[in-house]
Design an enzyme around this catalytic site. Sequence first.
Site, short mmCIF file in Angstrom:
data_model
loop_
_atom_site.label_atom_id
_atom_site.label_comp_id
_atom_site.label_asym_id
_atom_site.label_seq_id
_atom_site.Cartn_x
_atom_site.Cartn_y
_atom_site.Cartn_z
N GLU A 111 0.88 -1.27 0.13
CA GLU A 111 0.08 0.07 0.12
C GLU A 111 0.97 1.27 -0.01
O GLU A 111 1.99 1.06 0.22
CB GLU A 111 -1.08 -0.08 1.12
N HIS A 236 -8.91 9.50 2.55
CA HIS A 236 -8.57 8.57 1.63
C HIS A 236 -8.63 9.06 0.46
O HIS A 236 -9.80 9.31 -0.15
CB HIS A 236 -9.39 7.19 1.94
N ARG A 284 -1.01 8.86 1.58
CA ARG A 284 -2.49 9.28 1.21
C ARG A 284 -2.71 10.97 1.23
O ARG A 284 -3.30 11.34 0.35
CB ARG A 284 -3.30 9.04 2.60
N HIS A 345 -11.32 9.61 6.08
CA HIS A 345 -11.09 8.14 6.54
C HIS A 345 -10.46 7.54 7.86
O HIS A 345 -11.11 6.77 8.04
CB HIS A 345 -10.09 7.61 5.32
N ARG A 380 -1.46 9.17 9.11
CA ARG A 380 -1.10 7.37 9.12
C ARG A 380 -0.91 6.83 8.07
O ARG A 380 -1.41 7.11 6.74
CB ARG A 380 -2.48 7.16 9.76
P1 FAD Z 1 -14.10 0.71 15.83
O1 FAD Z 1 -13.89 -0.61 15.17
O2 FAD Z 1 -14.56 1.65 15.08
O3 FAD Z 1 -15.20 0.23 17.06
C1 FAD Z 1 -15.74 1.37 17.75
C2 FAD Z 1 -16.91 0.77 18.72
O4 FAD Z 1 -17.12 1.58 19.90
C3 FAD Z 1 -17.95 0.15 18.26
O5 FAD Z 1 -18.16 -1.09 18.75
C4 FAD Z 1 -19.08 1.26 18.53
O6 FAD Z 1 -20.39 0.72 18.55
C5 FAD Z 1 -18.63 1.72 20.02
N1 FAD Z 1 -18.81 3.03 20.20
C6 FAD Z 1 -18.70 4.12 19.78
N2 FAD Z 1 -19.26 5.09 20.49
C7 FAD Z 1 -19.81 4.63 21.51
C8 FAD Z 1 -20.81 5.03 22.60
N3 FAD Z 1 -21.00 6.25 22.64
N4 FAD Z 1 -21.51 4.28 23.27
C9 FAD Z 1 -20.93 2.65 23.31
N5 FAD Z 1 -20.18 2.31 22.14
C10 FAD Z 1 -19.67 3.23 21.45
N6 FAD Z 1 -7.05 0.18 8.89
C11 FAD Z 1 -6.02 -0.70 8.71
O7 FAD Z 1 -5.31 -0.70 9.52
N7 FAD Z 1 -6.14 -1.25 7.82
C12 FAD Z 1 -7.14 -1.48 6.74
O8 FAD Z 1 -7.36 -2.07 5.79
C13 FAD Z 1 -8.28 -0.44 7.01
N8 FAD Z 1 -9.32 -0.22 6.16
C14 FAD Z 1 -10.37 0.60 6.48
C15 FAD Z 1 -11.39 0.69 5.66
C16 FAD Z 1 -12.57 1.43 6.22
C17 FAD Z 1 -13.64 1.58 5.25
C18 FAD Z 1 -12.52 2.13 7.19
C19 FAD Z 1 -13.74 2.92 7.52
C20 FAD Z 1 -11.36 2.21 7.97
C21 FAD Z 1 -10.40 1.35 7.79
N9 FAD Z 1 -9.18 1.34 8.62
C22 FAD Z 1 -8.35 0.30 8.28
C23 FAD Z 1 -9.27 1.82 10.00
C24 FAD Z 1 -9.49 0.86 10.78
O9 FAD Z 1 -10.48 -0.01 10.36
C25 FAD Z 1 -9.97 1.47 12.28
O10 FAD Z 1 -9.10 2.34 12.50
C26 FAD Z 1 -10.03 0.58 13.30
O11 FAD Z 1 -10.60 -0.55 12.94
C27 FAD Z 1 -10.66 1.28 14.65
O12 FAD Z 1 -10.90 0.20 15.30
P2 FAD Z 1 -11.46 0.66 17.05
O13 FAD Z 1 -11.42 -0.49 17.89
O14 FAD Z 1 -10.35 1.74 17.39
O15 FAD Z 1 -12.76 1.31 16.84
C1 SIN Z 2 -7.29 0.46 2.32
O1 SIN Z 2 -7.56 -0.56 2.34
O2 SIN Z 2 -7.08 1.32 1.63
C2 SIN Z 2 -7.56 1.02 3.72
C3 SIN Z 2 -6.27 0.87 4.51
C4 SIN Z 2 -6.24 1.58 5.85
O3 SIN Z 2 -6.93 2.32 5.88
O4 SIN Z 2 -5.18 1.43 6.54
#
Ligand code: FAD
Ligand code: SIN
Length: 527
Positions: A111, A236, A284, A345, A380
């Site tokens: 990537e 993104h 990015r 993103h 990032r």
């Molecule tokens: P999340 O997985 O966002 O979970 C948040 C949790 O908090 C959820 O359960 C939600 O319900 C809960 N929550 C929020 N507010 C409250 C509240 N007030 N009360 C109770 N619960 C609450 N990163 C990579 O490293 N590689 C990738 O390939 C990648 N691809 C991505 C593709 C997309 C489309 C997106 C949007 C992001 C991508 N990212 C990627 C970024 C990555 O997915 C996120 O940064 C990461 O998953 C965040 O995880 P987290 O556990 O911090 O939060």
């Molecule tokens: C992607 O698959 O392009 C997202 C990867 C990332 O957000 O780290």
Amino acid sequence: MTQHDVLIIGSGAAGLTAALVLAERCKVLVLAKGALDGGSTNWAQGGIAAVLDEGDTFDNHIRDTMIAGAGLNRRETVEFVVEHAPQAIRRLADLGVPFNAEEGSLHLTREGGHSHRRIVHVDDATGAAVQKALLKAATDHPNVTLLPGHACIDLITGRHEAERYSGSGRVWGVYALDEASGRVEAYTARATILATGGAGRVYQFSTAPRGATGDGIAMAWRAGARISNMEMMQFHPTCLYNLEVKNFLITEAVRGEGGRLINPRTGKRFMEFYDAERLELAPRDVVARAIDAEIKRFGLDYVHLDISHMPAEFVRGHFPNIYERLLGLGIDMTRAPIPVVPAQHYTCGGILIDLAGRTDLPGLYAAGECTESGLHGANRLASNSLLECFVFGDAAARDILARWDSFDAPPAVRPWDESRVTDSDEEVVIKQNWTEIRRFMWNYVGIVRTNKRLERAAHRIKLLFDEVNDYYGHFRVSTDLIELRNLLQSAELIVRSARARHESRGLHYNLDYPQTEAAPRDTILVP
Ligand code: FAD
Ligand code: SIN
């Protein structure tokens, strides 16, 4: 009032990683608004960065992360995360995540910003596989209770007895709304971990799920914790441009595997004019700004991402989910280019934490996208964020276990007071304000900023604060209202941080301050 050993808010990669480590020794309650798989984790596509190839080194990964982060990263954090990456991947494989493999080794894709192939993945839907494996392990564990459908409103603190932000505003848990019954309850614990994800939905166009409203960041701020680098919002480069499907990401791995960006008006590749060396695989911020510039210069609605020059079998094999989704929309990516635009993103800034996931407030930890750990700096590096969730979810849990004897049992807390509120008679206010915030944030605080635009945004925010606080003070809470309040608070933190940075660096690009200062400096906001 419900009492547990440790309370975790959020059931994504960060929250569930912490839960599984803690569950070895204590009882854990995980609260999540909406569904348990409703966060960004479930939507992640590209994969997880880790040094696993003999030709690659930790130093390479550290260097790539610091270059993408424009020097604002904290080197100590970058080293910590990069060096723990192989171990995190092994743990996920042990939980049953079916990473793609070739001839006995994990397949590594590439990537933007990575000098080597180092992205471990499950086809083009890595996040869904990770979420499923973590949820299964947590569901099966007798010490983990999962409570979906609970929207947390505010942290419970003892700050009325304590000095603010001197490290003594002890956190005892959270008030949460049961989304089904409408009742608000206090949940208390010896330690609380915020793992609530990012604030992407503060922008009109975002790849993030609906619930990414910055709740954890806003709750921590209101409780008295410092928030850092909120101006660093990642866009993104390649979100699908489609009038019906507004937030479908086209993974960066498409460019990693040979995809080219083309100006649909000229029919030519354009990245050579913006980054002649790294082209489509520049970080990015560079690619998103290049697309934004082409769109504005040529009056386009989108640019093209084209991988149709690669063999059809290769494209279908690497991107089976994206291929099917696009086909359903009438786009065959093996034959035709994909229309794409940049979209918000990732939230690089957030709650300031140390290497153990500790915030400023005793009893309060944080992990994942809601934090600013020092890993990402001003931008990032792709696929470093899931990794951060695993490393810091684990670190926070281990620190809590190590200090267990120093955490007192929570005191009795006051029940939620609804004596002065009534049911809302004008839900339209919420929708109107929500739409307004997202629109002006996109127009005034987007990829390219100016002092004037930031000032306009700050002015709008000030007016909206009066309206939203008035509404919050008079009506019974709903998830929409909780999110609106947090969205507005997140917008305020972003704009305040952006106005405080008098330079352009990484994701923060201000036409009035185009220069980059010699010494990198964090924007740290103190409540
Ligand atoms: P999340 O997985 O966002 O979970 C948040 C949790 O908090 C959820 O359960 C939600 O319900 C809960 N929550 C929020 N507010 C409250 C509240 N007030 N009360 C109770 N619960 C609450 N990163 C990579 O490293 N590689 C990738 O390939 C990648 N691809 C991505 C593709 C997309 C489309 C997106 C949007 C992001 C991508 N990212 C990627 C970024 C990555 O997915 C996120 O940064 C990461 O998953 C965040 O995880 P987290 O556990 O911090 O939060
Ligand atoms: C992607 O698959 O392009 C997202 C990867 C990332 O957000 O780290």
